[in-house]
Design an enzyme around this catalytic site. Sequence first.
Site, PDB file in Angstrom:
ATOM      1  N   GLU A 116       1.748   9.086  47.272  1.00 44.50           N
ATOM      2  CA  GLU A 116       2.616   8.038  47.831  1.00 44.50           C
ATOM      3  C   GLU A 116       2.613   8.083  49.361  1.00 44.50           C
ATOM      4  O   GLU A 116       2.630   7.052  50.025  1.00 44.50           O
ATOM      5  CB  GLU A 116       4.027   8.194  47.278  1.00 44.50           C
ATOM      6  N   GLU A 136       4.599  11.357  37.798  1.00 48.78           N
ATOM      7  CA  GLU A 136       6.054  11.553  37.750  1.00 48.78           C
ATOM      8  C   GLU A 136       6.664  11.346  36.372  1.00 48.78           C
ATOM      9  O   GLU A 136       7.646  11.998  36.013  1.00 48.78           O
ATOM     10  CB  GLU A 136       6.746  10.615  38.748  1.00 48.78           C
TER      11      GLU A 136
HETATM   12  C1  LIG Z   1      13.800  11.632  46.534  1.00 48.74           C
HETATM   13  C2  LIG Z   1      12.681  12.369  45.878  1.00 48.74           C
HETATM   14  C3  LIG Z   1      11.660  11.420  45.344  1.00 48.74           C
HETATM   15  C4  LIG Z   1      10.444  12.169  44.849  1.00 48.74           C
HETATM   16  C5  LIG Z   1       9.420  11.165  44.527  1.00 48.74           C
HETATM   17  C6  LIG Z   1       8.085  11.676  44.019  1.00 48.74           C
HETATM   18  O1  LIG Z   1       7.449  10.510  43.546  1.00 48.74           O
HETATM   19  C7  LIG Z   1       8.262  12.688  42.922  1.00 48.74           C
HETATM   20  C8  LIG Z   1       7.131  13.665  42.802  1.00 48.74           C
HETATM   21  O2  LIG Z   1       6.242  13.735  43.602  1.00 48.74           O
HETATM   22  S1  LIG Z   1       7.269  14.657  41.470  1.00 48.74           S
HETATM   23  C9  LIG Z   1       5.876  15.712  41.586  1.00 48.74           C
HETATM   24  C10 LIG Z   1       4.644  15.034  41.164  1.00 48.74           C
HETATM   25  N1  LIG Z   1       3.564  15.978  41.134  1.00 48.74           N
HETATM   26  C11 LIG Z   1       3.206  16.582  40.009  1.00 48.74           C
HETATM   27  O3  LIG Z   1       3.719  16.348  38.952  1.00 48.74           O
HETATM   28  C12 LIG Z   1       2.122  17.600  40.158  1.00 48.74           C
HETATM   29  C13 LIG Z   1       2.522  18.858  39.449  1.00 48.74           C
HETATM   30  N2  LIG Z   1       1.538  19.907  39.629  1.00 48.74           N
HETATM   31  C14 LIG Z   1       0.396  19.942  38.956  1.00 48.74           C
HETATM   32  O4  LIG Z   1       0.048  19.092  38.183  1.00 48.74           O
HETATM   33  C15 LIG Z   1      -0.477  21.136  39.194  1.00 48.74           C
HETATM   34  O5  LIG Z   1       0.326  22.181  39.631  1.00 48.74           O
HETATM   35  C16 LIG Z   1      -1.592  20.878  40.251  1.00 48.74           C
HETATM   36  C17 LIG Z   1      -2.618  19.901  39.661  1.00 48.74           C
HETATM   37  C18 LIG Z   1      -1.010  20.332  41.523  1.00 48.74           C
HETATM   38  C19 LIG Z   1      -2.288  22.215  40.569  1.00 48.74           C
HETATM   39  O6  LIG Z   1      -2.724  22.813  39.368  1.00 48.74           O
HETATM   40  P1  LIG Z   1      -3.242  24.324  39.360  1.00 48.74           P
HETATM   41  O7  LIG Z   1      -3.687  24.579  37.969  1.00 48.74           O
HETATM   42  O8  LIG Z   1      -4.174  24.527  40.470  1.00 48.74           O
HETATM   43  O9  LIG Z   1      -1.982  25.222  39.709  1.00 48.74           O
HETATM   44  P2  LIG Z   1      -0.611  25.429  38.918  1.00 48.74           P
HETATM   45  O10 LIG Z   1      -0.269  24.255  38.101  1.00 48.74           O
HETATM   46  O11 LIG Z   1      -0.627  26.749  38.263  1.00 48.74           O
HETATM   47  O12 LIG Z   1       0.409  25.441  40.135  1.00 48.74           O
HETATM   48  C20 LIG Z   1       0.343  26.477  41.116  1.00 48.74           C
HETATM   49  C21 LIG Z   1       1.736  26.731  41.596  1.00 48.74           C
HETATM   50  O13 LIG Z   1       2.188  25.582  42.293  1.00 48.74           O
HETATM   51  C22 LIG Z   1       3.432  25.159  41.761  1.00 48.74           C
HETATM   52  N3  LIG Z   1       3.505  23.694  41.867  1.00 48.74           N
HETATM   53  C23 LIG Z   1       2.556  22.791  41.574  1.00 48.74           C
HETATM   54  N4  LIG Z   1       2.979  21.568  41.866  1.00 48.74           N
HETATM   55  C24 LIG Z   1       4.219  21.690  42.369  1.00 48.74           C
HETATM   56  C25 LIG Z   1       5.178  20.767  42.841  1.00 48.74           C
HETATM   57  N5  LIG Z   1       4.933  19.447  42.913  1.00 48.74           N
HETATM   58  N6  LIG Z   1       6.360  21.257  43.250  1.00 48.74           N
HETATM   59  C26 LIG Z   1       6.636  22.576  43.231  1.00 48.74           C
HETATM   60  N7  LIG Z   1       5.749  23.503  42.790  1.00 48.74           N
HETATM   61  C27 LIG Z   1       4.570  23.052  42.359  1.00 48.74           C
HETATM   62  C28 LIG Z   1       3.398  25.625  40.318  1.00 48.74           C
HETATM   63  O14 LIG Z   1       4.694  25.708  39.792  1.00 48.74           O
HETATM   64  C29 LIG Z   1       2.729  26.961  40.465  1.00 48.74           C
HETATM   65  O15 LIG Z   1       3.708  27.854  40.931  1.00 48.74           O
HETATM   66  P3  LIG Z   1       3.694  29.393  40.490  1.00 48.74           P
HETATM   67  O16 LIG Z   1       4.895  29.964  41.118  1.00 48.74           O
HETATM   68  O17 LIG Z   1       3.763  29.377  38.997  1.00 48.74           O
HETATM   69  O18 LIG Z   1       2.402  29.931  40.997  1.00 48.74           O
END
Ligand SMILES: CCCCC[C@H](O)CC(=O)SCCNC(=O)CCNC(=O)[C@H](O)C(C)(C)COP(=O)(O)OP(=O)(O)OC[C@H]1O[C@@H](n2cnc3c(N)ncnc32)[C@H](O)[C@@H]1OP(=O)(O)O
EC number: 4.2.1.17
Length: 721
Positions: A116, A136
Amino acid sequence: MAKKIGVTMEVGNDGVAVITISNPPVNSLASPIISGLKEKFRDANQRIDVKAIVLIGNNGRFSGGFDINVFQQVHKTGDLSLMPEVSVELVCNLMEDSRKPLVAAVEGLALGGGLELAMACHARVAAPKAQLGLPELTLGVIPGFGGTQRLPRLVGLAKATDMILLSKSISSEEGQKLGLIDALVPPGDVLSTSRKWALDIAEGRKPFLRSLHRTDKIGSLSEARAILKTSRQLAKKIAPNMPQHHACIEVIEEGIIHGGYSGVLKEAEVFKQLVLSDTAKGLVHVFFAQRATSKVPNVTDVGLKPRPIKKVAVIGGGLMGSGIATALLLSNIRVVLKEINSEYLMKGIKSVEANMKGLVSRGKLTQDKAGKALSLFKGVLDYTEFKDVDMVIEAVIENIQLKQNIFKEIEKVCSPHCILASNTSTIDLDVIGEKTNSKDRIVGAHFFSPAHLMPLLEIVRSKNTSAQVILDLMAVGKAIKKVPVVVGNCIGFAVNRTFFPYSQAAHMLANLGVDLFRIDSVITSFGLPLGPFQLGDLAGHGIGLAVGPIYAKVYGDRMFRSPMTELLLKSGRNGKINGKGYYIYEKGSKPKPDPSVLSVVEESRKLTNIMPGGKPISVSDKEIVEMILFPVVNEACRVLDEGVVIRASDLDIASVLGMSFPSYRGGIVFWADTVGPKYIYERLKRLSETYGSFFKPSRYLEERAMNGMLLSESKSSRSRL
Ligand SMILES: CCCCC[C@H](O)CC(=O)SCCNC(=O)CCNC(=O)[C@H](O)C(C)(C)COP(=O)(O)OP(=O)(O)OC[C@H]1O[C@@H](n2cnc3c(N)ncnc32)[C@H](O)[C@@H]1OP(=O)(O)O
Ligand SMILES: NC(=O)c1ccc[n+]([C@@H]2O[C@H](COP(=O)([O-])OP(=O)(O)OC[C@H]3O[C@@H](n4cnc5c(N)ncnc54)[C@H](O)[C@@H]3O)[C@@H](O)[C@H]2O)c1
């Protein structure tokens, strides 16, 4: 080492300010990042030496989106003020409406809020193979930084609704074709091209495009309405029990009818409502539960490194062995499949080929990749090939003596480092390895059928299994795209044990006079894809009959013994395998309830004679759900109490991935905590007074209910792992 979180800005001699997001590992948009972005954009807009701006993520990843931890904080506290106001102030005012052009330099991934931000820039330059998407809805919310409005304006309404509703990401290559990405350049050139592009816009050589103001890809109102109608039908089909899909379509429609800015305002309002929904709570829990499974105390935190697993031997090419072989081959692991004779070997090889063919015909695999995978495959009838395998996975029929003999043999023919795994579903691993001197390298690799499709892998650790072997199997599990969950050794392990009361409770209800098709329908409305009777048909009733006594031996005090399965088999109904069970299975059509099975049910009712006064009981749908799922929760409590899982959330993710428990309910323990341990305890107590010990609340449940604790609280849970 502490991770460096923040936003930096460097202004080059060319007058381009490069704003960099740093929040390892995925540059998620945590509060300090959002405030940092606001500050830097303000700064860049004010500085006279800045002509144009480039936004980039540190370490080759643009951004994985808004920080999902904040959602969890909101869920714990109910405090919506933790959510920053972003969509208008940052993404519209400071970014899109900035007088200086902004270019997103996209590497690795731009997901959710990450994409976004990129769409609020005036152009996007990307490296090949970057992952782009708005996932999302998988978290129970909708895009909240204007994605519902900008994506349709960049890629067209039909493609955007498809990507958002199905949470489908695309590659930067596809993004370029669709118009989401303006230039695709080699990874090393992303920053330099972005700088140049930004200057070109500033100096009028390239157009200054604001996504929200575009209308060229939206089409006419009637076209848009037709697309949204199809989207609504899709939402009804894929997410009947979830609110975010329909809400998202409404928000998109608002922007189509009243303009993008109006859409952005509605998006912010709907986002706030959804973030507090039970669906969002469940799905966010599942997101973290899945990631928590990677952390296994004394395995992943003791400095061990997984050893490479390049060649695996699978023993037994039946239903499970062929599925396991398929999963390994698809991840480029060489496989030798051993069978008992050439006829069965041919059958096993054909099953693997059929699995590949099925994936190709459903568009999940290219013919080329299937061919490459099959080139790594070899069928054998002896152990010659076993001398250099890194792991053996035994998947022969469930027979203790046979498995014991096989383990004794493979111990001799394999190298001393080779992992010796069994796919047994019920036999104690210590018993399987009893005749060997290799107990430290014996482990359970419990796949779920069909093994090449189901995402869960239970890694069963006996008291002797070494940490290295667990770690190696976890790495293999991830390599073959499974979610490995490490569990303790007991009959049924975590998932099958927790769910053994599921079908028994259903049988009890049917014997009490409740219509079995109604039971299935109530359970599917609750969110499980199949009710207990249809599930029994799918697994085959022979299996049910075979495992019954094994469970009875250890959990006999809390079992309901129903003659129905035996009667069913006697009447020639083994379920889907032979086209006839509780339902009728005909090629090309959906299973149909078979009214003639009711005579079997009647016979069973006569034998059990448990209907009070000989009359069917009267129950509501809610009572059906409780009578079927509360005994499952009760067994989950015992699994937690005995430390069969490391943490409650492991059982949640295992129930979602192994039993298809609805993810939007957060998994079995999370759901039970939502319902309330005290309520469940009291209901089970009353049910046990009426219907006997099958419903008797466990000690763990009773303690939690009495002390006002959640089932998932870890205070007194004693992990045996
Ligand atoms: C007012 C607020 C409005 C908000 C609006 C917005 O539109 C909302 C959003 O953006 S919601 C988030 C949308 N994003 C996702 O859903 C992505 C989620 N993540 C993934 O799909 C995957 O993690 C990846 C593709 C980004 C990476 O995958 P990979 O296999 O390389 O790694 P892991 O999944 O094991 O993740 C590694 C660590 O990173 C943490 N993590 C990943 N994404 C997020 C995130 N968006 N927020 C916080 N943390 C995230 C994940 O938990 C892992 O953490 P560990 O502590 O377990 O290592
Ligand atoms: N079916 C399921 O849903 C499921 C799920 C998880 C685990 N399991 C477990 O997986 C194992 C296999 O189950 P399945 O359903 O694939 O059984 P299956 O009957 O479909 O296949 C077993 C295969 O093992 C072969 N076999 C027997 N003895 C052998 C030997 N000495 N050497 C090589 N091959 C031999 C048989 O010829 C047969 O092809 C069992 O332990 C079962 O408990 C089954």
